[in-house]
Design a protein around this motif. Structure first.
Motif, PDB file in Angstrom:
ATOM      1  N   GLU A 177       0.824  -1.200   0.000  1.00 46.52           N
ATOM      2  CA  GLU A 177       0.000   0.000   0.000  1.00 46.52           C
ATOM      3  C   GLU A 177       0.867   1.264   0.000  1.00 46.52           C
ATOM      4  O   GLU A 177       0.480   2.285  -0.582  1.00 46.52           O
ATOM      5  N   VAL A 178       2.027   1.194   0.649  1.00 45.65           N
ATOM      6  CA  VAL A 178       2.966   2.319   0.579  1.00 45.65           C
ATOM      7  C   VAL A 178       3.433   2.507  -0.863  1.00 45.65           C
ATOM      8  O   VAL A 178       3.492   3.632  -1.385  1.00 45.65           O
ATOM      9  N   LEU A 179       3.744   1.405  -1.529  1.00 42.48           N
ATOM     10  CA  LEU A 179       4.235   1.476  -2.902  1.00 42.48           C
ATOM     11  C   LEU A 179       3.173   1.970  -3.873  1.00 42.48           C
ATOM     12  O   LEU A 179       3.500   2.608  -4.881  1.00 42.48           O
ATOM     13  N   GLU A 180       1.913   1.717  -3.575  1.00 39.43           N
ATOM     14  CA  GLU A 180       0.851   2.158  -4.471  1.00 39.43           C
ATOM     15  C   GLU A 180       0.738   3.679  -4.531  1.00 39.43           C
ATOM     16  O   GLU A 180       0.121   4.215  -5.455  1.00 39.43           O
ATOM     17  N   ARG A 181       1.333   4.364  -3.568  1.00 39.33           N
ATOM     18  CA  ARG A 181       1.410   5.839  -3.601  1.00 39.33           C
ATOM     19  C   ARG A 181       2.874   6.257  -3.394  1.00 39.33           C
ATOM     20  O   ARG A 181       3.184   7.179  -2.643  1.00 39.33           O
ATOM     21  N   TRP A 182       3.768   5.564  -4.082  1.00 41.36           N
ATOM     22  CA  TRP A 182       5.196   5.708  -3.845  1.00 41.36           C
ATOM     23  C   TRP A 182       5.690   7.143  -4.035  1.00 41.36           C
ATOM     24  O   TRP A 182       6.393   7.693  -3.180  1.00 41.36           O
ATOM     25  N   GLU A 183       5.342   7.770  -5.126  1.00 42.97           N
ATOM     26  CA  GLU A 183       5.843   9.113  -5.385  1.00 42.97           C
ATOM     27  C   GLU A 183       5.304  10.119  -4.360  1.00 42.97           C
ATOM     28  O   GLU A 183       5.978  11.101  -4.029  1.00 42.97           O
ATOM     29  N   HIS A 184       4.113   9.858  -3.855  1.00 39.76           N
ATOM     30  CA  HIS A 184       3.542  10.724  -2.818  1.00 39.76           C
ATOM     31  C   HIS A 184       4.226  10.504  -1.470  1.00 39.76           C
ATOM     32  O   HIS A 184       4.519  11.459  -0.744  1.00 39.76           O
ATOM     33  N   HIS A 185       4.500   9.229  -1.139  1.00 41.02           N
ATOM     34  CA  HIS A 185       5.030   8.910   0.185  1.00 41.02           C
ATOM     35  C   HIS A 185       6.535   9.135   0.319  1.00 41.02           C
ATOM     36  O   HIS A 185       7.027   9.358   1.431  1.00 41.02           O
ATOM     37  N   LEU A 186       7.287   9.073  -0.767  1.00 41.44           N
ATOM     38  CA  LEU A 186       8.743   9.089  -0.674  1.00 41.44           C
ATOM     39  C   LEU A 186       9.290  10.328   0.036  1.00 41.44           C
ATOM     40  O   LEU A 186      10.172  10.199   0.910  1.00 41.44           O
ATOM     41  N   PRO A 187       8.822  11.536  -0.262  1.00 36.36           N
ATOM     42  CA  PRO A 187       9.336  12.697   0.489  1.00 36.36           C
ATOM     43  C   PRO A 187       9.066  12.590   1.991  1.00 36.36           C
ATOM     44  O   PRO A 187       9.923  12.966   2.816  1.00 36.36           O
TER      45      PRO A 187
END
Length: 326
Positions: A49-59
């Motif tokens: 689920e983290v990876l499904e919004r990877w670009e959002h969560h990475l920062p």
């Protein structure tokens, strides 16, 4: 208890649990783990689920790694699971030059008229042709074969020649279909370690040789793919095409090769798989195994064997083999 093995970069990701309790997606930094389900938007319950919004969560992950106020837990007090549960596993065969040559020599028929040198030369020519024609060898594995990086590996009673194959695995960040090689790395969230076990005796069908390989039986027994310990973000891996892949069996080095020896690099493997399939967040693209498998050494896995696999910057996995009827 997990052995301490600091991955590259300021943080890594994984899946953890207390000795008793549910698993959770975790942020790993300096030997400590923070539960991401309470730190990120949307309260993700799994690393997928983290990876499904990877670009959002990475920062946010960068910020959290330096947050001393988080509820950090000692890594050594937690159980380490496979870092991600993929929906699809894309596996690669015959992707390291020296490994393919070694397998060809090991599987030569007794009446093969070629000399060893002639056989090696023919296989090398074949690999050059495959590389030029852009034809990696990719097949599908089962997610149910995945197990944790420190779990026991059960050797099925029917497995006559169980073998090890340590591999670099790319973890997909976002849906990908029909992508170009030049853009493929934009779809890779990070990397982890996979040991793609194989029963060599089951690779080829004996009843109908014309059918060819039987990857279901030879590679997909429960626990035949130890994965992890961590998912290391791609930005912390300087060059995935220049990492050292090392496997030790009972302390003795059996595989020790650079990913430079790959015929098809990570970008080409990811792009090729996407030509046919739609890759999804959390999916794995295994990139093949280097020389030094059990067939090369004439020594297959047995009850009680301990495998220790490491790839530069990705940590270490350690698994013990247990015979099914032991």
């Amino acid at each position: 208890m997990a052995p301490l093995a600091q991955p590259a970069g300021p943080f890594a990701l994984g899946t953890f649990s207390a000795l008793s309790g549910p698993s959770f997606p975790g942020l790993v930094a300096d030997g400590r783990v923070a539960d991401l389900s309470g730190c990120l938007d949307g309260a993700p319950r799994t690393l997928r689920e983290v990876l499904e919004r990877w670009e959002h969560h990475l920062p946010a992950l960068h910020t959290l790694a330096g947050d001393a106020a988080l509820d950090w837990r000692d890594l050594e007090e937690l159980r380490v699971h496979a870092p991600v549960e993929p929906r699809q596993v894309f596996q690669s065969g015959a992707n390291y030059r020296r490994h393919v040559i070694d397998l060809e020599i090991a599987h030569r028929a007794p009446d093969d008229p070629r000399t060893v040198e002639e056989a090696r030369a023919e296989v090398a020519e074949l690999m050059d042709r495959r590389a030029a024609e852009d034809l990696p060898y990719v097949f599908i594995g089962l997610p149910s074969a995945i197990t944790g990086p420190y779990d026991d590996v059960v050797l099925p009673s029917w497995a006559e020649k169980p073998d090890w194959e340590l591999e670099l695995a790319a973890v997909i960040a976002k849906p990908a279909h029909g992508i170009a090689v030049e853009e493929a790395m934009e779809y890779v969230a990070g990397y982890t370690i996979a040991n793609d076990l194989t029963d060599r005796a089951g690779v080829f069908r004996r009843d109908m040789p014309a059918i060819g390989t039987d990857w279901l039986r030879s590679k997909n027994a429960p626990g035949f793919t130890p994965l992890g310990p961590y998912l290391v973000p791609a930005e912390f891996v300087a060059d995935p095409d220049d990492l050292r892949v090392t496997l030790k069996l009972n302390g003795e080095t059996m595989q020790d090769e650079s990913t430079k020896d790959m015929i098809f690099n990570v970008a080409r493997m990811v792009a090729y798989a996407s030509r046919t399939a739609r890759l999804l967040p959390g999916d794995l693209v295994l990139t093949g195994s280097p020389a030094g498998n059990g067939m090369h050494w004439g020594r297959l896995l047995r009850d009680g064997d301990v495998m220790e696999g490491a790839i530069t910057g990705l940590g270490v996995q350690r698994t013990r083999c247990v015979k099914e009827d032991a």
